[in-house]
Design a protein around this motif. Structure first.
Motif, mmCIF file in Angstrom:
data_model
loop_
_atom_site.group_PDB
_atom_site.id
_atom_site.type_symbol
_atom_site.label_atom_id
_atom_site.label_comp_id
_atom_site.label_asym_id
_atom_site.label_seq_id
_atom_site.Cartn_x
_atom_site.Cartn_y
_atom_site.Cartn_z
ATOM 1 N N LEU A 254 122.321 3.838 28.619
ATOM 2 C CA LEU A 254 121.707 5.313 28.330
ATOM 3 C C LEU A 254 119.790 5.077 28.979
ATOM 4 O O LEU A 254 119.777 5.858 30.036
ATOM 5 N N GLU A 255 119.460 4.941 28.199
ATOM 6 C CA GLU A 255 118.148 4.416 28.893
ATOM 7 C C GLU A 255 117.962 3.658 30.403
ATOM 8 O O GLU A 255 117.020 4.702 31.024
ATOM 9 N N SER A 256 118.925 3.138 30.361
ATOM 10 C CA SER A 256 118.432 2.708 31.700
ATOM 11 C C SER A 256 118.977 3.538 33.444
ATOM 12 O O SER A 256 118.306 3.511 34.385
ATOM 13 N N ASN B 279 129.988 0.044 23.337
ATOM 14 C CA ASN B 279 129.783 0.063 21.887
ATOM 15 C C ASN B 279 128.364 0.231 21.138
ATOM 16 O O ASN B 279 127.455 0.853 22.181
ATOM 17 N N ASN B 280 128.456 0.522 20.188
ATOM 18 C CA ASN B 280 126.725 1.582 19.744
ATOM 19 C C ASN B 280 125.537 0.437 20.342
ATOM 20 O O ASN B 280 125.017 0.426 19.658
ATOM 21 N N ASP B 281 125.952 -1.602 19.955
ATOM 22 C CA ASP B 281 124.753 -2.094 20.360
ATOM 23 C C ASP B 281 124.262 -1.663 21.746
ATOM 24 O O ASP B 281 123.550 -2.161 22.393
ATOM 25 N N ASN B 282 125.315 -1.344 22.993
ATOM 26 C CA ASN B 282 125.120 -1.710 23.859
ATOM 27 C C ASN B 282 124.428 0.021 25.144
ATOM 28 O O ASN B 282 124.154 0.046 25.555
ATOM 29 N N GLY C 266 127.263 8.358 29.581
ATOM 30 C CA GLY C 266 127.678 9.238 29.057
ATOM 31 C C GLY C 266 128.723 10.330 28.584
ATOM 32 O O GLY C 266 128.482 10.370 27.464
ATOM 33 N N LEU C 267 128.765 10.053 28.817
ATOM 34 C CA LEU C 267 130.812 9.956 28.305
ATOM 35 C C LEU C 267 131.225 8.770 27.361
ATOM 36 O O LEU C 267 131.811 9.139 26.745
ATOM 37 N N ALA C 268 131.003 7.882 28.267
ATOM 38 C CA ALA C 268 131.500 6.567 27.098
ATOM 39 C C ALA C 268 131.032 6.882 26.172
ATOM 40 O O ALA C 268 131.560 7.106 25.006
ATOM 41 N N SER C 269 128.949 7.644 25.186
ATOM 42 C CA SER C 269 128.772 7.573 24.433
ATOM 43 C C SER C 269 129.331 9.306 23.120
ATOM 44 O O SER C 269 129.406 8.767 22.600
ATOM 45 N N LEU C 270 129.677 9.673 23.954
ATOM 46 C CA LEU C 270 130.238 10.964 23.741
ATOM 47 C C LEU C 270 132.051 10.353 22.578
ATOM 48 O O LEU C 270 131.980 10.648 22.080
ATOM 49 N N ALA C 271 132.310 9.563 23.564
ATOM 50 C CA ALA C 271 134.164 8.960 23.242
ATOM 51 C C ALA C 271 133.193 8.443 22.111
ATOM 52 O O ALA C 271 135.013 8.292 21.151
ATOM 53 N N LEU C 272 132.739 7.511 21.974
ATOM 54 C CA LEU C 272 132.227 6.369 21.024
ATOM 55 C C LEU C 272 131.681 7.508 19.674
ATOM 56 O O LEU C 272 132.133 6.691 18.685
ATOM 57 N N THR D 28 138.355 3.629 21.675
ATOM 58 C CA THR D 28 137.471 2.876 22.190
ATOM 59 C C THR D 28 137.358 2.511 24.208
ATOM 60 O O THR D 28 138.453 3.412 24.627
ATOM 61 N N VAL D 29 136.229 2.726 24.731
ATOM 62 C CA VAL D 29 135.144 3.201 25.710
ATOM 63 C C VAL D 29 135.770 1.340 26.638
ATOM 64 O O VAL D 29 134.291 0.903 25.920
ATOM 65 N N LEU D 30 136.301 1.760 27.783
ATOM 66 C CA LEU D 30 135.919 0.798 28.743
ATOM 67 C C LEU D 30 135.590 0.581 29.644
ATOM 68 O O LEU D 30 135.493 1.992 30.432
ATOM 69 N N HIS D 31 134.604 -0.314 30.192
ATOM 70 C CA HIS D 31 134.436 0.367 32.049
ATOM 71 C C HIS D 31 135.163 -1.070 32.744
ATOM 72 O O HIS D 31 135.579 -2.050 32.193
#
Length: 146
Positions: free
Chosen positions: A106-108, A98-101, A77-83, A88-91
């Protein structure tokens, strides 16, 4: 540019601190008071403690995060907001959000939460390994080289 870490449970803080120093970058660790530490960090590292309330660290990170900053988090969720802020957001397992993944991630997360809410169990994350740490280090260095 700075590197921010959602640091309550981050296993890559030391890697980020070491690599950031090589690149002359500031690191900001955001953690709840429940994870208070007396560890002394180098001068290029700032630690910000927030209330232990749910999402308090996320809110503070989003207040401080700017375009082109790097955020390290395992929170989808935080990654989504940061994008959305063009960061740049790293795990810590060594992949870039990224916008593709992000939609699939989030759905999973949502599906797993529904399963748990129904009383069933889901698998937790796999343990963090030395290989994960090296994969993350390579991704971080690649990101910093851009």
């Amino acid at each position: 540019m700075k590197i921010m870490i959602d640091s309550d449970a981050s296993p890559v803080k030391d890697i980020v601190i070491d690599e950031a120093k090589k690149h002359g970058l500031k690191v900001v660790l955001v953690a709840s008071y429940a994870h208070y530490s007396t560890k002394i960090h180098p001068a290029h590292v700032e630690t910000i403690y927030v209330d232990s309330a749910k999402e308090a660290a996320d809110y503070r990170i989003m207040q401080l995060l700017q375009k082109d900053d790097i955020l390290i988090t395992q929170d989808y969720g935080l990654a989504s907001l940061a994008l959305g802020k063009k960061a740049t957001v790293l795990h810590h397992k060594g992949f870039e959000y990224n916008n593709d993944n992000i939609a699939n991630l989030l759905e999973s997360r949502y599906i797993s939460a529904k399963i748990r809410k129904s009383g069933k169990r889901t698998k937790g994350p796999k343990p963090f390994t030395i290989e994960d740490a090296e994969t993350f280090r390579r991704l971080l260095n690649h990101t910093l080289a851009k």
